[in-house]
Scaffold this motif. Structure first.
Motif, short mmCIF file in Angstrom:
data_model
loop_
_atom_site.label_atom_id
_atom_site.label_comp_id
_atom_site.label_asym_id
_atom_site.label_seq_id
_atom_site.Cartn_x
_atom_site.Cartn_y
_atom_site.Cartn_z
N ASP A 25 28.33 5.37 19.86
CA ASP A 25 28.07 5.26 18.42
C ASP A 25 26.71 4.62 18.16
O ASP A 25 25.98 5.06 17.27
CB ASP A 25 29.17 4.46 17.71
N GLN A 26 26.38 3.60 18.92
CA GLN A 26 25.07 2.94 18.75
C GLN A 26 23.95 3.90 19.16
O GLN A 26 22.91 3.97 18.50
CB GLN A 26 24.98 1.65 19.55
N SER A 29 23.49 6.25 16.37
CA SER A 29 22.78 5.59 15.25
C SER A 29 21.30 5.48 15.55
O SER A 29 20.46 5.70 14.67
CB SER A 29 23.37 4.20 15.00
N ASP A 30 20.97 5.15 16.80
CA ASP A 30 19.56 5.08 17.19
C ASP A 30 18.90 6.46 17.09
O ASP A 30 17.76 6.58 16.66
CB ASP A 30 19.42 4.53 18.61
N CYS A 32 19.81 8.83 15.04
CA CYS A 32 19.64 9.10 13.61
C CYS A 32 18.40 8.38 13.08
O CYS A 32 17.67 8.94 12.25
CB CYS A 32 20.87 8.66 12.83
N ASP A 33 18.17 7.16 13.56
CA ASP A 33 16.96 6.43 13.15
C ASP A 33 15.70 7.20 13.57
O ASP A 33 14.72 7.25 12.84
CB ASP A 33 16.94 5.02 13.74
N LYS A 36 15.19 10.14 10.99
CA LYS A 36 14.99 9.93 9.55
C LYS A 36 13.62 10.41 9.08
O LYS A 36 13.52 11.25 8.18
CB LYS A 36 15.16 8.45 9.20
N VAL A 103 25.88 12.48 16.22
CA VAL A 103 24.65 12.57 15.42
C VAL A 103 24.80 13.63 14.33
O VAL A 103 24.42 13.41 13.18
CB VAL A 103 23.42 12.89 16.31
N LYS A 106 26.81 12.03 11.62
CA LYS A 106 26.17 10.88 10.97
C LYS A 106 24.92 11.27 10.19
O LYS A 106 24.64 10.69 9.14
CB LYS A 106 25.77 9.82 12.01
N CYS A 107 24.14 12.18 10.73
CA CYS A 107 22.88 12.54 10.07
C CYS A 107 22.62 14.03 10.28
O CYS A 107 21.79 14.42 11.08
CB CYS A 107 21.72 11.70 10.59
#
Length: 120
Positions: A25-26, A29-30, A32-33, A36, A103, A106-107
């Protein structure tokens, strides 16, 4: 007595030597960052390309394509950093697939026909 101390020491040290599984999950998230800014730029470049196509202005089309290439390079550099941060994921196709599935949820890609982001 020395033997007992060595055995006891082994059991104290062994749990700390266990390698933790990567946090998928982390990692997602990374990722997705990392996506962006490129996704925002892709939306901008896509709008530029549509405008250029409508007007027939080839210089604007070239500028939009250059913008998209810069975005792709920035995304690839970010993902390169993730390969170093998460070497376990980088070395496992199964983990990469799991992360990219997270991913996608999430994004999601802003434009459906864009290629998926580069693998980790």
């Amino acid at each position: 007595m020395t033997r007992l101390i060595m055995i006891f020491g082994f059991f104290l040290i062994t749990p700390t030597m266990v390698i933790a599984a990567p946090d998928l999950d982390q990692a997602a998230s990374d990722a997705c960052d990392c996506l962006k800014a490129p996704y925002q730029q892709i939306e901008k470049a896509t709008a530029m390309m549509k405008e250029a196509q409508a007007s027939g202005d080839m210089s604007q089309m070239t500028a939009a394509q250059g913008e998209m290439m810069a975005v792709m390079n920035a995304g690839a550099q970010c993902f390169g950093g993730l390969q170093k941060k998460y070497p376990e994921i980088d070395q496992s196709d199964e983990l990469k697939t799991k992360v990219m599935g997270i991913v996608e949820n999430k994004c999601p890609r802003p434009i459906a026909d864009l290629p998926p982001p580069p693998g980790m």
